[in-house]
Design a protein around this motif. Structure first.
Motif, PDB file in Angstrom:
ATOM      1  N   GLN A  35      70.409 -60.462  15.741  1.00  0.00           N
ATOM      2  CA  GLN A  35      69.260 -61.119  15.290  1.00  0.00           C
ATOM      3  C   GLN A  35      68.665 -61.645  15.416  1.00  0.00           C
ATOM      4  OE1 GLN A  35      67.111 -60.031  12.026  1.00  0.00           O
ATOM      5  NE2 GLN A  35      68.564 -58.205  11.437  1.00  0.00           N
ATOM      6  N   VAL A  36      67.506 -62.597  15.767  1.00  0.00           N
ATOM      7  CA  VAL A  36      67.195 -63.361  17.190  1.00  0.00           C
ATOM      8  C   VAL A  36      66.107 -64.820  16.151  1.00  0.00           C
ATOM      9  CG1 VAL A  36      66.228 -64.276  18.860  1.00  0.00           C
ATOM     10  CG2 VAL A  36      68.008 -62.224  18.591  1.00  0.00           C
ATOM     11  N   VAL A  37      66.519 -65.761  15.862  1.00  0.00           N
ATOM     12  CA  VAL A  37      65.063 -66.136  15.462  1.00  0.00           C
ATOM     13  C   VAL A  37      64.549 -66.946  16.663  1.00  0.00           C
ATOM     14  CG1 VAL A  37      64.453 -68.021  13.749  1.00  0.00           C
ATOM     15  CG2 VAL A  37      65.968 -66.079  12.994  1.00  0.00           C
TER      16      VAL A  37
ATOM     17  N   GLY B 263      65.794 -49.297  25.964  1.00  0.00           N
ATOM     18  CA  GLY B 263      66.705 -49.119  24.785  1.00  0.00           C
ATOM     19  C   GLY B 263      68.028 -50.097  25.154  1.00  0.00           C
ATOM     20  N   ALA B 264      67.823 -51.089  24.761  1.00  0.00           N
ATOM     21  CA  ALA B 264      69.287 -51.579  24.020  1.00  0.00           C
ATOM     22  C   ALA B 264      69.924 -51.901  23.027  1.00  0.00           C
ATOM     23  CB  ALA B 264      68.919 -53.277  24.133  1.00  0.00           C
ATOM     24  N   ARG B 265      71.079 -51.234  22.853  1.00  0.00           N
ATOM     25  CA  ARG B 265      71.563 -50.439  22.080  1.00  0.00           C
ATOM     26  C   ARG B 265      73.042 -51.453  21.446  1.00  0.00           C
ATOM     27  NH1 ARG B 265      67.416 -48.741  21.377  1.00  0.00           N
ATOM     28  NH2 ARG B 265      66.620 -47.460  21.004  1.00  0.00           N
ATOM     29  N   PRO B 266      72.824 -51.931  20.279  1.00  0.00           N
ATOM     30  CA  PRO B 266      71.672 -52.394  19.418  1.00  0.00           C
ATOM     31  C   PRO B 266      70.530 -52.749  19.550  1.00  0.00           C
ATOM     32  CG  PRO B 266      73.617 -53.812  18.898  1.00  0.00           C
ATOM     33  CD  PRO B 266      74.232 -52.556  20.088  1.00  0.00           C
ATOM     34  N   PRO B 267      69.724 -53.372  19.283  1.00  0.00           N
ATOM     35  CA  PRO B 267      68.088 -53.856  19.772  1.00  0.00           C
ATOM     36  C   PRO B 267      68.319 -55.063  19.243  1.00  0.00           C
ATOM     37  CG  PRO B 267      67.938 -52.163  17.392  1.00  0.00           C
ATOM     38  CD  PRO B 267      69.357 -52.004  17.678  1.00  0.00           C
ATOM     39  N   TYR B 268      66.722 -56.175  19.546  1.00  0.00           N
ATOM     40  CA  TYR B 268      67.094 -57.556  19.184  1.00  0.00           C
ATOM     41  C   TYR B 268      65.756 -57.700  18.079  1.00  0.00           C
ATOM     42  CZ  TYR B 268      69.685 -58.901  23.308  1.00  0.00           C
ATOM     43  OH  TYR B 268      70.127 -58.949  24.338  1.00  0.00           O
ATOM     44  N   THR B 269      66.061 -57.485  16.675  1.00  0.00           N
ATOM     45  CA  THR B 269      64.983 -57.850  16.138  1.00  0.00           C
ATOM     46  C   THR B 269      64.843 -59.173  16.312  1.00  0.00           C
ATOM     47  OG1 THR B 269      65.827 -56.681  14.094  1.00  0.00           O
ATOM     48  CG2 THR B 269      64.831 -58.383  13.347  1.00  0.00           C
ATOM     49  N   ILE B 270      63.517 -59.736  17.037  1.00  0.00           N
ATOM     50  CA  ILE B 270      62.706 -60.709  16.745  1.00  0.00           C
ATOM     51  C   ILE B 270      62.047 -61.535  16.401  1.00  0.00           C
ATOM     52  CG2 ILE B 270      61.642 -62.501  19.325  1.00  0.00           C
ATOM     53  CD1 ILE B 270      62.158 -59.093  20.407  1.00  0.00           C
ATOM     54  N   ARG B 271      62.447 -62.903  15.409  1.00  0.00           N
ATOM     55  CA  ARG B 271      61.774 -63.481  14.902  1.00  0.00           C
ATOM     56  C   ARG B 271      61.220 -65.005  15.327  1.00  0.00           C
ATOM     57  NH1 ARG B 271      64.265 -62.903   9.097  1.00  0.00           N
ATOM     58  NH2 ARG B 271      65.910 -63.444  10.419  1.00  0.00           N
ATOM     59  N   LEU B 272      59.854 -64.797  14.397  1.00  0.00           N
ATOM     60  CA  LEU B 272      59.662 -66.471  15.148  1.00  0.00           C
ATOM     61  C   LEU B 272      59.121 -67.107  13.653  1.00  0.00           C
ATOM     62  CD1 LEU B 272      58.137 -68.717  16.814  1.00  0.00           C
ATOM     63  CD2 LEU B 272      55.766 -67.570  16.473  1.00  0.00           C
ATOM     64  N   ALA B 273      60.120 -68.082  13.257  1.00  0.00           N
ATOM     65  CA  ALA B 273      60.274 -69.316  12.504  1.00  0.00           C
ATOM     66  C   ALA B 273      59.522 -70.708  12.718  1.00  0.00           C
ATOM     67  CB  ALA B 273      61.788 -69.143  11.391  1.00  0.00           C
ATOM     68  N   THR B 274      59.202 -71.508  11.382  1.00  0.00           N
ATOM     69  CA  THR B 274      58.575 -72.655  11.365  1.00  0.00           C
ATOM     70  C   THR B 274      59.205 -73.376  10.154  1.00  0.00           C
ATOM     71  OG1 THR B 274      56.655 -72.237  10.711  1.00  0.00           O
ATOM     72  CG2 THR B 274      56.224 -72.217  12.719  1.00  0.00           C
ATOM     73  N   VAL B 275      58.931 -74.506   9.867  1.00  0.00           N
ATOM     74  CA  VAL B 275      59.470 -74.671   8.903  1.00  0.00           C
ATOM     75  C   VAL B 275      59.054 -74.616   7.308  1.00  0.00           C
ATOM     76  CG1 VAL B 275      59.438 -77.453   7.804  1.00  0.00           C
ATOM     77  CG2 VAL B 275      60.016 -76.588   9.950  1.00  0.00           C
TER      78      VAL B 275
ATOM     79  N   GLY C  30      56.067 -71.964   7.550  1.00  0.00           N
ATOM     80  CA  GLY C  30      55.801 -71.088   7.852  1.00  0.00           C
ATOM     81  C   GLY C  30      54.373 -70.760   8.378  1.00  0.00           C
ATOM     82  N   HIS C  31      53.415 -71.556   8.618  1.00  0.00           N
ATOM     83  CA  HIS C  31      52.073 -71.499   9.083  1.00  0.00           C
ATOM     84  C   HIS C  31      51.426 -71.167  10.556  1.00  0.00           C
ATOM     85  CE1 HIS C  31      51.456 -74.125   4.949  1.00  0.00           C
ATOM     86  NE2 HIS C  31      51.788 -73.078   4.749  1.00  0.00           N
ATOM     87  N   PRO C  32      50.502 -70.477  10.225  1.00  0.00           N
ATOM     88  CA  PRO C  32      50.081 -70.850  12.181  1.00  0.00           C
ATOM     89  C   PRO C  32      49.802 -71.810  13.119  1.00  0.00           C
ATOM     90  CG  PRO C  32      48.819 -69.209  10.659  1.00  0.00           C
ATOM     91  CD  PRO C  32      49.501 -70.379   9.692  1.00  0.00           C
TER      92      PRO C  32
ATOM     93  N   HIS D 156      56.693 -65.338  11.514  1.00  0.00           N
ATOM     94  CA  HIS D 156      56.833 -64.171  10.258  1.00  0.00           C
ATOM     95  C   HIS D 156      57.521 -64.673   9.414  1.00  0.00           C
ATOM     96  CE1 HIS D 156      57.629 -62.516  14.542  1.00  0.00           C
ATOM     97  NE2 HIS D 156      57.617 -61.313  13.955  1.00  0.00           N
ATOM     98  N   LEU D 157      58.437 -65.936   9.821  1.00  0.00           N
ATOM     99  CA  LEU D 157      58.878 -66.879   8.656  1.00  0.00           C
ATOM    100  C   LEU D 157      58.508 -68.225   7.868  1.00  0.00           C
ATOM    101  CD1 LEU D 157      62.234 -65.230   8.004  1.00  0.00           C
ATOM    102  CD2 LEU D 157      60.968 -65.608  10.296  1.00  0.00           C
TER     103      LEU D 157
END
Length: 325
Positions: free
Chosen positions: A7-9, A35-47, A49-51, A63-64
């Motif tokens: 999990q990457v934020v 083929g990275a195993r385990p793979p990365y889940t990449i999420r962008l976050a802000t205070v 959550g707005h664009p 994302h959140l």
């Protein structure tokens, strides 16, 4: 069996540098596609959550919200950019960084994202880097941080800081190598058609790229003379005679316009020219030392260690590997 996704934020904010986000997300995405195993889940976050509008004018949609990020994390990485000063005043954001850092395997910043880590107290007592143009202000504002403006990235414990903008790519490649080995990092670099892999201790900016030529005519002429006569005697008395001034006046001019002494300036120019010869030719070290005005290979080695924090032989191996990988 591979474990759960890593999990990457990525933490963003208004007026963030788009490349600070994209260098990280695209390098990790390339690792997943390869083929990275385990793979990365990449999420962008802000205070909130707005664009938010990036420094370049493009808009990113996170994302959140940061308060929605829960559980164990692999990596939290904070972008930099023009909005870093305002973001570092947002106590909600800083508190989230403190919280997430406690549950993350590693915490990192790209460019001036180091400001947010420092404001959150996550760099106190640590060695860190940031964009070279901001380093002096950063060091003054956060005296509890040992600021080194030279390397592309620094690891101190489980906290990583990287220099300006695209050094985030170097840092992310280092993460991929840590997680999945050097072969995977090479494949990611090939996929991104990027320079594999600049070591973290490589200087982030060459003196030949760090700014315009000196405005002072005599200093500009002397700088050109040094570059054109590297194999000659370039001692301070020689340069002073060439300019028709006293050694004291020469030293004052170099300090005022280059921020260093004539001797240190000459040594740096010689070291950087040697670096270009090491990476671009197969000349032996003895020939490079002679061509650059070093009295011996040992003198070249010591100057190289002082300037690049790596011996010339290791520098050549890395850059030859990158050229033919």
């Amino acid at each position: 069996m591979p474990g759960p996704p890593r999990q990457v934020v990525i933490v963003g904010f208004p007026d963030a540098e788009l490349l600070d986000v994209a260098c990280v997300s695209d390098a990790l995405d390339a690792a997943n596609r390869i083929g990275a195993r385990p793979p990365y889940t990449i999420r962008l976050a802000t205070v909130d959550g707005h664009p938010f509008r990036c420094q370049s004018g493009l808009t990113l949609t996170p994302h959140l919200r940061l308060d929605q990020v829960r559980g164990e994390l692999d990596t939290v990485i904070v972008a930099g950019g023009g909005g870093h000063t305002a973001a570092a005043r947002d106590e909600r954001l800083l508190e989230h960084l403190r919280r997430l850092s406690r549950t993350s395997r590693r915490t990192a910043s790209v460019c001036t994202g180091s400001t947010l880590l420092a404001a959150a107290g996550l760099l106190s007592g640590r060695r860190a880097t940031t964009h070279w143009a901001y380093a002096s202000r950063f060091a003054e504002k956060y005296p509890a941080v040992t600021v080194d403006p030279v390397p592309l990235f620094i690891r101190h414990g489980d906290v990583y800081t990287s220099a300006g903008v695209t050094s985030g790519l170097d840092l992310t490649l280092a993460f991929v190598e840590e997680d999945h080995g050097p072969a995977m990092a090479r494949e990611v670099a090939r996929a991104l058609v990027t320079y594999l892999q600049r070591p973290g201790n490589q200087a982030q900016v060459s003196m030949f790229l760090s700014g315009p030529p000196p405005e002072h005519g005599q200093v500009r002429d002397l700088a050109a003379y040094v570059s054109e006569h590297l194999a000659d005697d370039l001692g301070t008395p020689v340069l002073a005679r060439h300019a028709g001034i006293s050694t004291r006046q020469l030293t004052r001019l170099f300090d005022a316009h280059l921020g260093t002494t004539p001797g240190k300036y000459v040594r740096t120019v010689r070291a950087e020219h040697a670096a270009r010869l090491l990476s671009g030719t197969d000349l032996p070290l003895t020939a490079i030392a002679r061509h650059c005005g070093f009295g011996s290979t040992e003198t070249l080695r010591q100057a190289f260690l002082d300037h690049f924090d790596t011996p010339p032989s290791a520098y050549r191996r890395v850059h030859l590997r990158q050229a033919y990988s």
